[in-house]
Each structure stands twice: as structure tokens, then as C-alpha cells.
Design a protein around this motif. Structure first.
Motif, short mmCIF file in Angstrom:
data_model
loop_
_atom_site.label_atom_id
_atom_site.label_comp_id
_atom_site.label_asym_id
_atom_site.label_seq_id
_atom_site.Cartn_x
_atom_site.Cartn_y
_atom_site.Cartn_z
N GLY A 14 -9.34 1.44 -3.35
CA GLY A 14 -10.31 2.35 -3.94
C GLY A 14 -11.56 1.59 -4.34
N THR A 36 1.67 8.02 2.05
CA THR A 36 1.97 9.43 1.83
C THR A 36 3.06 9.84 2.80
OG1 THR A 36 0.38 10.20 3.48
CG2 THR A 36 -0.46 9.88 1.21
N GLY A 68 -0.96 3.21 -6.83
CA GLY A 68 -0.66 4.15 -5.76
C GLY A 68 0.44 5.12 -6.16
N THR A 69 0.43 6.27 -5.54
CA THR A 69 1.44 7.30 -5.78
C THR A 69 2.44 7.28 -4.63
OG1 THR A 69 -0.24 8.64 -6.86
CG2 THR A 69 1.78 9.76 -6.20
N LEU A 81 3.26 -0.06 -5.91
CA LEU A 81 2.42 0.61 -4.92
C LEU A 81 0.97 0.65 -5.38
CD1 LEU A 81 4.80 3.54 -4.01
CD2 LEU A 81 4.49 1.37 -2.81
N ARG A 116 -3.29 1.61 -3.95
CA ARG A 116 -4.16 2.31 -3.00
C ARG A 116 -5.53 1.67 -3.07
NH1 ARG A 116 -3.15 5.24 1.42
NH2 ARG A 116 -1.97 7.09 1.00
N GLU A 138 0.84 -1.19 0.00
CA GLU A 138 0.00 0.00 0.00
C GLU A 138 0.88 1.25 0.00
OE1 GLU A 138 -3.51 2.19 2.57
OE2 GLU A 138 -3.03 0.11 3.00
N ALA A 139 0.60 2.15 -0.92
CA ALA A 139 1.35 3.40 -1.03
C ALA A 139 1.13 4.24 0.22
CB ALA A 139 0.93 4.17 -2.27
N GLU A 170 1.65 9.87 6.21
CA GLU A 170 1.51 8.53 6.79
C GLU A 170 2.86 8.00 7.25
OE1 GLU A 170 -2.41 6.88 4.41
OE2 GLU A 170 -0.48 6.91 3.37
N LEU A 228 -8.11 -2.52 -6.04
CA LEU A 228 -6.91 -1.71 -5.77
C LEU A 228 -6.55 -0.93 -7.03
CD1 LEU A 228 -4.68 -4.31 -3.90
CD2 LEU A 228 -5.96 -2.42 -2.91
#
Length: 186
Positions: A154, A29, A161-162, A150, A152, A26-27, A32, A158
Motif C-alpha cells: 500500500g 484473496t 493484510g486480510t 499477512l 498488503r 502477501e495476503a 487470487e 506494507l
């Protein structure tokens, strides 16, 4: 003859199976990473010690010296020992895609959390950002997350991810952002 067919099929499936080149994670931030870290700091790698752990896995204990603390109780000059899965002991080696790698003498921005009494990088290699010099001899922070795909969550599936840092960034800018996020965390 039928008993030989099953092993032959299994062997051919293994030979034709693709090799994994990334671990799905999981990406995270930057906020985080700061939130999950027990320690975050600009550090210098001063020691690498590969060995077998209590579960008979090859691990490498990475000793770092804190240059500039950002999150947690560390002070400049303190040393931390961070464990990563993998390494080489004798003629045996273990490599885990997405696990952080370290080079003796390098400087990194490091986010670690305590897991079962051991400090581990937050989000595998997502929590390790190498610091390099650019063409103008200025320090820039390179993206972390090597070896990770990565994602996310949603809805029911999935999505891509950024990463917390998608492109190299001047070190002063990133340190200021981390300090601000750390102040908000308190």
C-alpha cells in the motif's frame, strides 16, 4: 583479549535475538487463490511421506484424494501428491513457520500450483483450509494461513493484510463462492 570480545558479543546477540514465530507473506484473496491454482478441490489426506529431497531438505509428500474438484483437471477419486517443506525423518526435523500442515484423514479445501514439477500449496498455508464439524455437526471451513503474518502492499510501505477467509464458514457457502470464481476465471 580483543579477539575474544567479538565472538562473545556475537554469541550474546544470538542468545538475545527473538525467535521468529511467523513468516511474512502477501495476503491473497479468495479470487487470487483461485486464479493462481492449477488445482483446487475438497480433498481427504490419505498419505504423509517425509523424506529428503534432491536439495537435501526435509520435505513431506502429502497424498490427497479428490472428493470434489473445484479448479483444474482433477476428477473425484483422483489422487494428487502435494509437497510441503518440513517434516521429520528419523531423529531430524524441519519446521517452517507458515508452511501448510496436514493430518492423516483430515478433509481440507486445497489450492495448489505446480512449481518446478511439484505441486505446492498456493501462498503456503493460505491455500489450505481445514474442514471441521461444528457443535451442530455441520461442516465448516476454518481459516488458513497459520504461522503467517499477512501484509498488503500500500503505497511506499506494507500494511496489514486480510486473509481470504477470516472466520469459520459453512462449507456449502465457500464451495459455491469458489465455483463462481472458477467460472469467472475461464
Amino acid at each position: 583479549r580483543p579477539t575474544l570480545a567479538v565472538p562473545a558479543v556475537l554469541v550474546s546477540l544470538l542468545v538475545l535475538a527473538p525467535v521468529a514465530h511467523a513468516t511474512i507473506a502477501e495476503a491473497l484473496t479468495m479470487a487470487e487463490l483461485v486464479q493462481e491454482a492449477d488445482h483446487a478441490a475438497l480433498v481427504e489426506v490419505i498419505g504423509l511421506e517425509p523424506h529428503y529431497d534432491e536439495l537435501d531438505r526435509i520435505v513431506t509428500d502429502v497424498t490427497v484424494r479428490v472428493v470434489e474438484p473445484l479448479v483444474g483437471p482433477s476428477r473425484p477419486g483422483d489422487t494428487l501428491v502435494v509437497r510441503r517443506l518440513g517434516g521429520v525423518v528419523g531423529d531430524m526435523g524441519l519446521r517452517i513457520e507458515g508452511e501448510a500442515t496436514f493430518i492423516l484423514g483430515e478433509r481440507v479445501i486445497l489450492f495448489v500450483e505446480e512449481v518446478s514439477g511439484v505441486l505446492r500449496p498456493v501462498g503456503m498455508s493460505q491455500g489450505v483450509f481445514p474442514v471441521q464439524r461444528d457443535g451442530d455437526d455441520a461442516e465448516v471451513v476454518m481459516p488458513g494461513g497459520a504461522g503467517l503474518s499477512l501484509v498488503r502492499p500500500g503505497g511506499p510501505s506494507l500494511g496489514a493484510g486480510t486473509p481470504a477467509l477470516a472466520a469459520p464458514r459453512p462449507i456449502d457457502e465457500l464451495l459455491a463462492e469458489i465455483r463462481e470464481l472458477s467460472a469467472e476465471r475461464r
